[in-house]
Motif scaffolding. Structure first.
Motif, short mmCIF file in Angstrom:
data_model
loop_
_atom_site.label_atom_id
_atom_site.label_comp_id
_atom_site.label_asym_id
_atom_site.label_seq_id
_atom_site.Cartn_x
_atom_site.Cartn_y
_atom_site.Cartn_z
N VAL A 1 -67.10 34.97 -61.33
CA VAL A 1 -67.80 34.08 -62.26
C VAL A 1 -68.38 32.90 -61.50
O VAL A 1 -69.55 32.53 -61.70
N LEU A 2 -67.61 32.31 -60.60
CA LEU A 2 -68.10 31.19 -59.82
C LEU A 2 -69.28 31.60 -58.94
O LEU A 2 -70.28 30.88 -58.85
N LEU A 3 -69.18 32.74 -58.29
CA LEU A 3 -70.25 33.21 -57.42
C LEU A 3 -71.53 33.47 -58.21
O LEU A 3 -72.60 32.97 -57.83
N PHE A 4 -71.42 34.21 -59.29
CA PHE A 4 -72.61 34.52 -60.08
C PHE A 4 -73.19 33.26 -60.73
O PHE A 4 -74.40 33.16 -60.90
N ASN B 1 -76.50 29.52 -63.99
CA ASN B 1 -76.17 29.58 -65.41
C ASN B 1 -74.80 30.21 -65.54
O ASN B 1 -74.61 31.38 -65.17
N ARG B 2 -73.86 29.47 -66.11
CA ARG B 2 -72.49 30.00 -66.16
C ARG B 2 -72.33 31.10 -67.20
O ARG B 2 -71.46 31.95 -67.07
N TYR B 3 -73.18 31.12 -68.21
CA TYR B 3 -73.10 32.20 -69.20
C TYR B 3 -73.58 33.53 -68.61
O TYR B 3 -72.99 34.58 -68.89
N ILE B 4 -74.60 33.47 -67.79
CA ILE B 4 -75.05 34.70 -67.12
C ILE B 4 -74.01 35.16 -66.11
O ILE B 4 -73.73 36.35 -65.98
N GLY B 5 -73.40 34.22 -65.40
CA GLY B 5 -72.32 34.57 -64.47
C GLY B 5 -71.15 35.24 -65.17
O GLY B 5 -70.59 36.22 -64.70
N LEU B 6 -70.81 34.71 -66.34
CA LEU B 6 -69.74 35.32 -67.13
C LEU B 6 -70.13 36.71 -67.61
O LEU B 6 -69.34 37.66 -67.51
N ALA B 7 -71.36 36.86 -68.09
CA ALA B 7 -71.82 38.16 -68.59
C ALA B 7 -71.85 39.21 -67.47
O ALA B 7 -71.45 40.37 -67.69
N ALA C 1 -66.25 26.79 -63.50
CA ALA C 1 -67.70 26.69 -63.31
C ALA C 1 -68.26 25.49 -64.06
O ALA C 1 -69.16 24.81 -63.57
N ALA C 2 -67.73 25.22 -65.24
CA ALA C 2 -68.16 24.04 -66.00
C ALA C 2 -67.79 22.76 -65.27
O ALA C 2 -68.57 21.81 -65.22
#
Length: 79
Positions: free
Chosen positions: A18-21, A27-33, A68-69
Protein backbone atom coordinates in the motif's frame (compact mmCIF):
# COMPACT_ATOMS: atom_id res chain seq x y z
CA UNK A 1 8.51 -23.09 9.02
CA UNK A 2 6.56 -22.44 5.82
CA UNK A 3 3.49 -21.40 7.82
CA UNK A 4 5.53 -18.92 9.85
CA UNK A 5 6.81 -17.33 6.65
CA UNK A 6 3.26 -17.09 5.27
CA UNK A 7 1.97 -15.37 8.40
CA UNK A 8 4.91 -12.98 8.59
CA UNK A 9 4.50 -12.14 4.91
CA UNK A 10 0.77 -11.55 5.39
CA UNK A 11 1.55 -9.29 8.32
CA UNK A 12 4.18 -7.14 6.56
CA UNK A 13 3.85 -7.20 2.77
CA UNK A 14 0.33 -5.83 2.17
CA UNK A 15 1.07 -2.75 4.26
CA UNK A 16 4.32 -2.17 2.43
CA UNK A 17 2.59 -2.63 -0.91
CA UNK A 18 0.00 0.00 0.00
CA UNK A 19 2.81 2.40 0.86
CA UNK A 20 4.70 1.61 -2.35
CA UNK A 21 1.69 1.98 -4.62
CA UNK A 22 0.66 5.16 -2.80
CA UNK A 23 4.08 6.70 -3.40
CA UNK A 24 4.06 5.67 -7.06
CA UNK A 25 0.51 6.80 -7.87
CA UNK A 26 0.31 9.74 -5.40
CA UNK A 27 -3.11 8.49 -4.32
CA UNK A 28 -3.62 6.26 -1.30
CA UNK A 29 -7.00 4.97 -2.50
CA UNK A 30 -5.48 3.71 -5.73
CA UNK A 31 -2.63 2.15 -3.75
CA UNK A 32 -5.14 0.39 -1.56
CA UNK A 33 -7.18 -0.80 -4.55
CA UNK A 34 -4.09 -2.19 -6.32
CA UNK A 35 -3.01 -4.05 -3.20
CA UNK A 36 -6.51 -5.46 -2.63
CA UNK A 37 -6.45 -6.64 -6.26
CA UNK A 38 -3.16 -8.46 -5.70
CA UNK A 39 -4.47 -10.10 -2.54
CA UNK A 40 -7.69 -11.10 -4.31
CA UNK A 41 -5.61 -12.69 -7.07
CA UNK A 42 -3.55 -14.63 -4.51
CA UNK A 43 -6.74 -15.85 -2.81
CA UNK A 44 -8.16 -16.89 -6.18
CA UNK A 45 -4.97 -18.78 -7.08
CA UNK A 46 -4.96 -20.53 -3.71
CA UNK A 47 -1.84 -19.01 -2.14
CA UNK A 48 -3.87 -17.49 0.69
CA UNK A 49 -5.90 -20.47 1.70
CA UNK A 50 -6.92 -19.92 5.33
CA UNK A 51 -9.23 -17.41 6.96
CA UNK A 52 -6.62 -16.20 9.52
CA UNK A 53 -4.26 -15.29 6.66
CA UNK A 54 -7.00 -13.23 5.03
CA UNK A 55 -7.69 -11.45 8.33
CA UNK A 56 -4.00 -10.70 8.84
CA UNK A 57 -3.82 -9.38 5.26
CA UNK A 58 -6.77 -7.09 5.99
CA UNK A 59 -5.16 -5.80 9.18
CA UNK A 60 -1.93 -5.12 7.35
CA UNK A 61 -3.85 -3.32 4.57
CA UNK A 62 -5.54 -1.14 7.17
CA UNK A 63 -2.25 -0.32 8.85
CA UNK A 64 -0.63 0.50 5.51
CA UNK A 65 -3.55 2.74 4.53
CA UNK A 66 -3.34 4.56 7.87
CA UNK A 67 0.43 4.93 7.57
CA UNK A 68 0.08 6.29 4.02
CA UNK A 69 -2.22 9.00 5.38
CA UNK A 70 0.33 9.87 8.07
CA UNK A 71 3.16 10.03 5.52
CA UNK A 72 1.05 12.27 3.29
CA UNK A 73 0.38 14.63 6.22
CA UNK A 74 4.09 14.77 6.99
CA UNK A 75 4.97 15.55 3.37
CA UNK A 76 2.31 18.27 3.16
CA UNK A 77 3.53 19.78 6.45
CA UNK A 78 7.09 20.11 5.11
CA UNK A 79 6.02 22.05 2.01
Amino acid sequence: MEEVIRYLSAFILPGLLVLLFTRVTYNRYIGLALTVGLIAASVYKGYTNTFPLIVIDALSLTAGFWLAAKVKQRVLKKT
